[in-house]
Design a protein around this motif. Structure first.
Motif, PDB file in Angstrom:
ATOM      1  N   HIS A   1      -3.902  -0.801  -9.694  1.00  0.00           N
ATOM      2  CA  HIS A   1      -5.352  -0.852  -9.889  1.00  0.00           C
ATOM      3  C   HIS A   1      -6.067   0.270  -9.140  1.00  0.00           C
ATOM      4  N   ASP A   2      -5.715   0.402  -7.861  1.00  0.00           N
ATOM      5  CA  ASP A   2      -6.333   1.411  -7.010  1.00  0.00           C
ATOM      6  C   ASP A   2      -5.320   1.811  -5.930  1.00  0.00           C
ATOM      7  N   PRO A   3      -4.379   2.716  -6.269  1.00  0.00           N
ATOM      8  CA  PRO A   3      -3.311   3.074  -5.325  1.00  0.00           C
ATOM      9  C   PRO A   3      -3.811   3.580  -3.977  1.00  0.00           C
ATOM     10  N   ALA A   4      -4.950   4.264  -3.973  1.00  0.00           N
ATOM     11  CA  ALA A   4      -5.496   4.778  -2.709  1.00  0.00           C
ATOM     12  C   ALA A   4      -5.808   3.609  -1.768  1.00  0.00           C
ATOM     13  N   LYS A   5      -6.393   2.561  -2.340  1.00  0.00           N
ATOM     14  CA  LYS A   5      -6.705   1.365  -1.562  1.00  0.00           C
ATOM     15  C   LYS A   5      -5.409   0.667  -1.129  1.00  0.00           C
ATOM     16  N   GLY A   6      -4.448   0.661  -2.050  1.00  0.00           N
ATOM     17  CA  GLY A   6      -3.155   0.057  -1.749  1.00  0.00           C
ATOM     18  C   GLY A   6      -2.478   0.729  -0.570  1.00  0.00           C
ATOM     19  N   LEU A   7      -2.604   2.059  -0.491  1.00  0.00           N
ATOM     20  CA  LEU A   7      -2.021   2.813   0.625  1.00  0.00           C
ATOM     21  C   LEU A   7      -2.691   2.462   1.952  1.00  0.00           C
ATOM     22  N   GLU A   8      -4.003   2.234   1.907  1.00  0.00           N
ATOM     23  CA  GLU A   8      -4.728   1.849   3.126  1.00  0.00           C
ATOM     24  C   GLU A   8      -4.159   0.558   3.697  1.00  0.00           C
ATOM     25  N   TYR A   9      -3.940  -0.431   2.817  1.00  0.00           N
ATOM     26  CA  TYR A   9      -3.429  -1.726   3.276  1.00  0.00           C
ATOM     27  C   TYR A   9      -1.967  -1.630   3.712  1.00  0.00           C
ATOM     28  N   ALA A  10      -1.207  -0.795   3.043  1.00  0.00           N
ATOM     29  CA  ALA A  10       0.192  -0.603   3.448  1.00  0.00           C
ATOM     30  C   ALA A  10       0.254   0.025   4.843  1.00  0.00           C
ATOM     31  N   ASP A  11      -0.659   0.961   5.100  1.00  0.00           N
ATOM     32  CA  ASP A  11      -0.716   1.613   6.415  1.00  0.00           C
ATOM     33  C   ASP A  11      -1.115   0.600   7.494  1.00  0.00           C
ATOM     34  N   LYS A  12      -2.066  -0.275   7.173  1.00  0.00           N
ATOM     35  CA  LYS A  12      -2.469  -1.330   8.115  1.00  0.00           C
ATOM     36  C   LYS A  12      -1.294  -2.252   8.410  1.00  0.00           C
ATOM     37  N   ALA A  13      -0.532  -2.593   7.357  1.00  0.00           N
ATOM     38  CA  ALA A  13       0.634  -3.470   7.530  1.00  0.00           C
ATOM     39  C   ALA A  13       1.665  -2.814   8.441  1.00  0.00           C
ATOM     40  N   TYR A  14       1.873  -1.515   8.254  1.00  0.00           N
ATOM     41  CA  TYR A  14       2.866  -0.791   9.060  1.00  0.00           C
ATOM     42  C   TYR A  14       2.432  -0.742  10.530  1.00  0.00           C
ATOM     43  N   LYS A  15       1.166  -0.448  10.779  1.00  0.00           N
ATOM     44  CA  LYS A  15       0.673  -0.352  12.160  1.00  0.00           C
ATOM     45  C   LYS A  15       0.763  -1.695  12.875  1.00  0.00           C
ATOM     46  N   LEU A  16       0.404  -2.774  12.170  1.00  0.00           N
ATOM     47  CA  LEU A  16       0.473  -4.102  12.779  1.00  0.00           C
ATOM     48  C   LEU A  16       1.935  -4.486  13.047  1.00  0.00           C
ATOM     49  N   ALA A  17       2.815  -4.189  12.109  1.00  0.00           N
ATOM     50  CA  ALA A  17       4.243  -4.478  12.295  1.00  0.00           C
ATOM     51  C   ALA A  17       4.800  -3.705  13.489  1.00  0.00           C
ATOM     52  N   THR A  18       4.313  -2.458  13.673  1.00  0.00           N
ATOM     53  CA  THR A  18       4.748  -1.633  14.813  1.00  0.00           C
ATOM     54  C   THR A  18       4.262  -2.235  16.125  1.00  0.00           C
ATOM     55  N   ASP A  19       2.993  -2.670  16.148  1.00  0.00           N
ATOM     56  CA  ASP A  19       2.429  -3.304  17.352  1.00  0.00           C
ATOM     57  C   ASP A  19       3.207  -4.558  17.737  1.00  0.00           C
ATOM     58  N   LEU A  20       3.645  -5.317  16.710  1.00  0.00           N
ATOM     59  CA  LEU A  20       4.363  -6.576  16.947  1.00  0.00           C
ATOM     60  C   LEU A  20       5.880  -6.360  17.069  1.00  0.00           C
ATOM     61  N   ASN A  21       6.295  -5.086  16.926  1.00  0.00           N
ATOM     62  CA  ASN A  21       7.714  -4.727  16.992  1.00  0.00           C
ATOM     63  C   ASN A  21       8.552  -5.505  15.960  1.00  0.00           C
ATOM     64  N   LEU A  22       8.019  -5.581  14.735  1.00  0.00           N
ATOM     65  CA  LEU A  22       8.711  -6.262  13.635  1.00  0.00           C
ATOM     66  C   LEU A  22       9.348  -5.204  12.730  1.00  0.00           C
ATOM     67  N   LYS A  23      10.577  -4.844  13.020  1.00  0.00           N
ATOM     68  CA  LYS A  23      11.260  -3.759  12.299  1.00  0.00           C
ATOM     69  C   LYS A  23      11.377  -4.056  10.802  1.00  0.00           C
ATOM     70  N   ASN A  24      11.702  -5.296  10.491  1.00  0.00           N
ATOM     71  CA  ASN A  24      11.881  -5.669   9.081  1.00  0.00           C
ATOM     72  C   ASN A  24      10.596  -5.473   8.285  1.00  0.00           C
ATOM     73  N   ARG A  25       9.470  -5.826   8.911  1.00  0.00           N
ATOM     74  CA  ARG A  25       8.168  -5.710   8.236  1.00  0.00           C
ATOM     75  C   ARG A  25       7.711  -4.241   8.197  1.00  0.00           C
ATOM     76  N   GLN A  26       8.145  -3.452   9.182  1.00  0.00           N
ATOM     77  CA  GLN A  26       7.864  -2.010   9.127  1.00  0.00           C
ATOM     78  C   GLN A  26       8.498  -1.406   7.870  1.00  0.00           C
ATOM     79  N   ALA A  27       9.736  -1.787   7.620  1.00  0.00           N
ATOM     80  CA  ALA A  27      10.442  -1.283   6.438  1.00  0.00           C
ATOM     81  C   ALA A  27       9.759  -1.749   5.156  1.00  0.00           C
ATOM     82  N   ALA A  28       9.325  -3.009   5.137  1.00  0.00           N
ATOM     83  CA  ALA A  28       8.644  -3.543   3.948  1.00  0.00           C
ATOM     84  C   ALA A  28       7.335  -2.798   3.688  1.00  0.00           C
ATOM     85  N   ALA A  29       6.610  -2.460   4.776  1.00  0.00           N
ATOM     86  CA  ALA A  29       5.367  -1.692   4.636  1.00  0.00           C
ATOM     87  C   ALA A  29       5.647  -0.296   4.079  1.00  0.00           C
ATOM     88  N   MET A  30       6.761   0.305   4.524  1.00  0.00           N
ATOM     89  CA  MET A  30       7.183   1.612   3.984  1.00  0.00           C
ATOM     90  C   MET A  30       7.437   1.514   2.484  1.00  0.00           C
TER      91      MET A  30
END
Length: 495
Positions: free
Chosen positions: A50-79
């Motif tokens: 629908h809006d890949p640019a917006k999708g990338l914003e949320y994926a980046d947020k997911a990656y940063k939060l996963a990094t803060d929480l040290n959730l390696k599996n979720r970091q990969a999923a965000a990638m």
């Protein structure tokens, strides 16, 4: 005319506004843990088509939060979500880059199931690029995992991907064989959504061999299943493809009916890429209807121009480049029939520019693939050289070991020979000593005793005794015999 088919990327989630809003509401209430990261991933996926640019914003947020929480599996999923959105934005190279980053993380975690999913996604990207070898390689990597884990649905999906690759390679017979195998898997496990998708893909083979009734049969069965399950996204794809089959058969009025139904659904779902495709297809059908008529109904021509212009406008707004070339071709023809040659020339120029641009993109993609293959080849050669070096070291070591073993063997044999020779000589020496002892005890001592006896007799007899000479002859004989024995002893002792 453009055709839409359901070739799996990561998911087929519909990016509906209500769905995204519901996810956002859940996100606001969720604790700052893995569940919040997963919600961000789902929102990112919902925006992908629908809006890949917006999708990338949320994926980046997911990656940063996963990094803060040290959730390696979720970091990969965000990638992986970043890869999906980059691909939706037609940036295949970034899609590959982020999928490979996800793979590296999953490998460290030994998460085979997620690895297989990313392998499948990479296969899809390489398929779109026309890199069929890489597409098959990643599909079979995924298939190996699913075979071992006995995940039959995922196995079926990967087999379907392989069928899609063979379809693109125009190995229609092989593609059909794989599709039939997949249909049986999905039927036996009651996987209706997957069954409908595979039927949609199977219809392509039937279309290519011009078996249009069979293609329609598969598509209408798929449509029925998707309507039953409420799969709106898949339903509109089926409607578009049914319209295409009718268009192939020159049944343009039926084709137009299905295209309009698909357009209506696309607009309700606010799927701009699908709206653009359907508008362009409708424009193409109106143009065919106008050419079939006596060309007095200018409304048909105007509808062709109106829908095609709108399709190009939407493509420009979302950066949807690929279909524009075909739409520009439709406009060129429509403007020419309208005798608006200036606009016809502009549309033709647009098509030419797009063609050059796409060729450049394709050339860059091919160059990138070649560079990747070259790098891969160099790594393989380097590995071969290293293996050969290790083999040489191993052979040298074996040679050295063999040399030492040979030396030791020679020494052992020589030592054994010396010992044997020594023992033989020792045995002979002992034998000689034994013989000497025997000679001393019997052969020497006997004659000596006789001499002593004769001597005694001589002493007892008078000097004038006539037997004196005989006694002396006897002494002489014994002395000679004793001399021979001594010689014999001397000879034996020198051996």
């Amino acid at each position: 005319m453009l055709t839409l088919f359901q070739m799996m990327v990561f998911s087929q989630t519909n990016p509906q506004t209500k769905y995204i809003d519901s996810l956002n509401n859940l996100f606001k209430k969720s604790p700052k843990d893995s569940s919040r990261v997963i919600l961000l991933e789902k929102i990112s996926l919902a925006y992908a088509n629908h809006d890949p640019a917006k999708g990338l914003e949320y994926a980046d947020k997911a990656y940063k939060l996963a990094t803060d929480l040290n959730l390696k599996n979720r970091q990969a999923a965000a990638m992986a979500m970043m890869a999906v959105n980059h691909l939706a934005a037609s940036n295949a190279e970034k899609g590959i880059e982020y999928n490979k980053k996800a793979i590296e993380i999953y490998k460290t975690l030994n998460n085979k199931k997620s690895l297989a999913a990313v392998y499948s996604n990479l296969s899809q990207i390489y398929l779109r690029q026309g890199n069929y070898d890489a597409a098959l390689e990643y599909s079979f990597s995924a298939l190996t995992v699913y075979d071992q884990s006995k995940e039959y649905r995922n196995k079926g999906i990967v087999l379907e991907n392989i069928a899609n690759i063979h379809y693109e390679l125009k190995n229609l017979k092989k593609a059909k064989t794989y599709y039939m195998q997949v249909l049986e898997i999905f039927k036996s496990y009651g996987l209706k959504t997957d069954l409908a998708r595979c039927m949609g893909n199977m219809s392509r083979v039937e279309m290519d061999i011009e078996n249009y009734p069979k293609a329609l049969e598969y598509l209408k069965k798929a449509l029925e299943i998707n309507q039953e399950l409420g799969n709106k996204n898949s339903e509109l794809i089926n409607l578009t493809n049914i319209g295409n089959v009718y268009s192939k058969q020159k049944q343009n009025k039926k084709a137009l009916t299905y295209m309009k139904r698909s357009l209506e659904m696309s607009e309700k779902l606010n799927m701009k890429n699908s709206i653009a495709v359907n508008r362009g297809n409708i424009g193409s059908i109106y143009l065919e209807l106008y050419k079939e008529s006596d060309q007095s109904d200018l409304t048909l021509l105007q509808n062709a121009i109106k829908n095609t212009e709108e399709a190009i406008r939407i493509c420009d707004s979302i950066g949807f480049i690929a279909p524009k070339m075909e739409f520009s071709q439709i406009l060129t023809e429509a403007y020419s029939l309208q005798r608006d040659y200036k606009k016809a020339f502009e549309a033709l120029q647009e098509k030419t520019d797009l063609s050059d641009s796409l060729k450049t993109v394709e050339a860059n993609q091919k160059l990138s693939i070649l560079e990747t293959e070259r790098a891969k080849s160099l790594k393989e050669k380097d590995l071969v050289i290293k293996n050969k070096e290790l083999e040489i070291i191993r052979l040298k070591s074996e040679k050295k070991t063999l040399f030492y073993s040979l030396i030791i063997s020679i020494l052992v044999i020589t030592f054994a020979f010396v010992i044997r020779s020594f023992l033989q000589k020792q045995k002979k020496h002992n034998q000689i000593l034994s013989e000497i002892k025997q000679i001393q005890s019997h052969d020497i001592r006997g004659p000596i005793a006789s001499i002593l006896g004769l001597t005694a007799l001589l002493k007892e007899r008078p000097a004038e005794d006539l037997s004196k000479n005989k006694l002396l002859e006897g002494i002489e004989e014994l002395a000679l015999k004793l001399d021979e024995i001594v010689i014999k002893i001397t000879k034996n002792s020198s051996l």
